[in-house]
Design a protein around this motif. Sequence first.
Motif, PDB file in Angstrom:
ATOM      1  N   VAL A   1      15.649  38.426 -12.053  1.00  0.00           N
ATOM      2  CA  VAL A   1      14.708  39.559 -12.046  1.00  0.00           C
ATOM      3  C   VAL A   1      15.410  40.796 -12.584  1.00  0.00           C
ATOM      4  O   VAL A   1      16.633  40.895 -12.553  1.00  0.00           O
TER       5      VAL A   1
ATOM      6  N   TRP B   1      10.899  39.023  -4.968  1.00  0.00           N
ATOM      7  CA  TRP B   1      11.519  39.689  -6.123  1.00  0.00           C
ATOM      8  C   TRP B   1      10.523  39.844  -7.252  1.00  0.00           C
ATOM      9  O   TRP B   1      10.471  40.878  -7.902  1.00  0.00           O
ATOM     10  N   THR B   2       9.786  38.796  -7.513  1.00  0.00           N
ATOM     11  CA  THR B   2       8.816  38.867  -8.609  1.00  0.00           C
ATOM     12  C   THR B   2       7.703  37.870  -8.326  1.00  0.00           C
ATOM     13  O   THR B   2       7.934  36.802  -7.764  1.00  0.00           O
TER      14      THR B   2
ATOM     15  N   ARG C   1       3.143  36.551  -3.804  1.00  0.00           N
ATOM     16  CA  ARG C   1       3.775  37.843  -3.507  1.00  0.00           C
ATOM     17  C   ARG C   1       2.759  38.751  -2.829  1.00  0.00           C
ATOM     18  O   ARG C   1       1.572  38.754  -3.176  1.00  0.00           O
TER      19      ARG C   1
END
Lengths: 694, 353
Positions: free
Chosen positions: B164, A195-196, A88
Amino acid sequence: MTRARAIGRLRPPTRDEATTLHRHRGGSAACPRGARRVATWSIAASLLGALAATCAAALAAAGDGEPTRAEETAFRAAVGRVAAAVVRLEPIGGSAAELGAGAEAVPGAGPTSGLVIDPAGWIVTTAFGVPVDMQRVVVVRPDGARLAARAVGRDAARGLVLLRTEPLSDTPSLEAVARDGMAPGQWALGIGRGWTHAAPNVTVGIVSAIDRAWGRGVQTDAATSPANYGGALVDIHGRVIGLIAPLPADTAGMPAGTELYDAGIGFAVPLEDILAVRSRLEAGETLEPGILGIAYRSRDRLNGEPVIGSCRRGAPAAEAGLRGGDRIVAIDDRAVERIADVRHGLGRRFAGDVVAVTVDRGGERRTVQVTLAASLPPWRRAVLGILPRENDARGVTVGWVVPGSAAAGAGLAAGDVFETAAVADDADGSKRVDLEDVRTLAGLLGGVEPGMRVTLSRRRGESVEAVTLEVTPGPGDLPADVPTAGDIDPAGGFTGTTTVVPLGGAEVDQPAIAVIPAGERSRGVLVYFGPPHGRAVEAEAEPWRVAAGRHGVAVVIAGSGEPDRWSRGDMVAVERAIAALQSRTAIDRSRIAFAGRGAGGAFAWLAAERIQTPVRGVAAWDSGLPRQASVRPAEPGASPWVLLGQGRGDLARQIEGDRRRLEAAGITVGTLPVNGDALPAEDLCSWVNLLGLL
Amino acid sequence: MVVHRALRMPVGSTAVFATLALAVCRADDAEGVPQPQAAIARAARAVVKVYGSGGVRGLEGYQSGILVSPEGRILTAMSTVLDSADVECVLDDGTRHRATLLGADPRRELALLAIDATGLPALALEPADAVPVGTRVIALSNLFAVAVGDERVSAQRGVVSAIVPLQARRGAAEAPYAGDVYVLDCTTNNPGSAGGALVDSRGRLVGMLGKELRSTTSGIWLSYALPAAELVRGVAAIESGTSDAETVEDARPFDPGRVGAILVPDLLDRTPPFVEAVVRGSSAERAGLRPDDLVIAVAGRSVGTRGALQRELGRLPAAEPMRLSVIREGAIVEIDLGPKPRVEERPHREDER
């Protein structure tokens, strides 16, 4: 790890090598249980070698694409092979707006993904996640640890960025799918961590097309979005097809990729292409798309014949000896038949690359080596030195010949009519253009530069003869003794009188005042921005009336929406004022100029730069260019003529700096003589008229 | 974005008709391969079309709902569609029923409706484990209201793309639910999708399709579903008449200048959170913070801008340690600014701005 070893590891393996690699890589991503059981007949020799075959076999066994758990396990196995190489990325600062209510996906505003191509700390991502103005980005490892990273190199053609960060252990080595191993229809899985950081996100689709966007991208229907830009597009075996990227708008020939994020169209840049330029990116280079520097005769940029219309002076094609009229028949030994083929041939080449271009010139083939450029030397406006009359007859009628110009040297005179024109330097110099009207000649001159020769067929009375002259740079300073509009164009109805009207009234928030010359049309429009003082009043028109009448130019005196400064809203008001003016007099939109004094001068520049209406001239005195001014290199047919006043002390130095900056960009700059507080109305109105110089 | 919406709409609708075109009916094999057609046939009977108020400001007057009991309980999304005395549900058999609102869970934005009917084909609402990323799923909904009369709702195929916490908004309104959702690789961000069923390839209910929201982190339209476990909790909350809503954080931004860390002036749209100066003798100086440090995280939460830094500090309860991660000379350094000072009871107006 040395660079050599890293490159060796990441080079796409040959088929034999791939087998060997499989054999030695152990079972880190063991084949899921269900899948393996389905494929017990697998004869693959090794554990991991079995993975790919097994998953594929699972699919085959499931038959006809039925969504089964075998598919799901195959997806997970493929993702599992690559997931640890996708990290990320979080942006820090930058110029993008903060995401607020109704926020769109904007570059540099939110988290994206990056692909670790080398555990030594090399990560590739997209310019969407790390725009040019954002050098700072934080890498978040799957375990949540943050690492500082910086942009080292950029591939501007495909919108990619190479980042350097700390070594990342436990990242898998990637296996690139070779170009010849890609085919529409094969599975394509999109993997990102937008997203994560903790878990990869997965989208599923197929390869939709290869060699899209002039060969720069693979197209997929796996969903792509900021959530996986910079991540990996992998095949069902977990081999990397490419890096998911919204290709730059121009490249794709359609809206930029971001707008397509759930339209079933996504792109990935093949990993093997990225690895091919890795060392250049590591060295800190910015790779730019390569340009030949030619204009085509055809207006059809796809199916048109690749016949060169003109070559820009000093541009790669001209330097290599190509000329107007040459037909391109091959790029690097690949035959081309249409303009689109040429674009395909150049799509994966960068500035600095050498390309073999074969042309047909009068039946004879010749091949030249062209070194592609990132940008072209600025275009220089070239003129014959005549002001044409406006009339409805065919051909271009000379209204005035500028003393000392090429036209004067060739003996041209008012009343001469040009019927055809040809660029004499072209390979097929005999190709003549019928001059329908003034615009046709202006268009032809847009493709020539100073020093080139133009042949005109000139009719004078009953006799027609060919006149060849060498075009010269457009003048910077104003020529002396410009005749009146009535003298230049006796049939134009210019009597020298003017009327003064407010523009728009109710339709316009800040009504501007216009001085409109008598007659059916105006030879041009001058918009004047004085010191900001609120609404313009009629008395301000008075100093303009004589000059406007003499030169047949409409003068618009803008008011400021705020009493003490020019603001963005005033740009909108001016655009409306020009529209309102059109209902009162026919205007020549190729002769619109902005002029201003002091704060109005700086604003004139900004307004000219930002409004939709093309502005061909900017004059400013008692001011320099505003700090926000972006001086773009002159382009054919779209280069302004700038007049700068003189100043004293610091202002003089600033104006001198502005002048050099403009001239370096190929923009024609002249000096505006100013005496004290007197408005240089006469010079400005004759200048607007001269914007129509051919 | 006009272009985007225009592109998106037809895509959403074509996806409906392309649904599962590839799927071929096969007998179960030894592994018990599920039959998606059978799953859809079974599950879709329990998905209803909900019609209510709408038609203003671009809001649609329809959505989807899920029959969760044979006695006519329908779970759907709490939305403006239900702001009407005349909410009607059209079942799979085409029958139309007036619905009454039994209650709502404002946190998850769920509503429970009742219709007067029995023996209905319901989907079992069970607190199942979350299905993993990569799972094939089928979305069943009344998207774009293409199914009329007794026509069955539309099926779309997709995959669970991510799990998420929801960080999303609709216009200026932040979504109240911030727990985990399934982000779907399936375009369900469409009018009428909200309240639809997400089922696995065996037809089991795994979630409910969410509303049309944009991600607050990336700005993109989200296709997501609320997991079944949350649906169970939501229904329990509604039926017990209690709310398990968490106290909504409404912390004001906290300026680290109060502990001696002066940030660069906020001149850009996204001013990077650089430390401009450190006040001599302040706790920031004692903690080792230095001018030109670039703050990238507060208590492990990323901050990309000066504004985000102040918001994250604001979220910290008083007396919690203010742990910053900063970039200094290319490396990351951890700094503890000490306990967060208590916020004054009556803030100055200037602080609020």
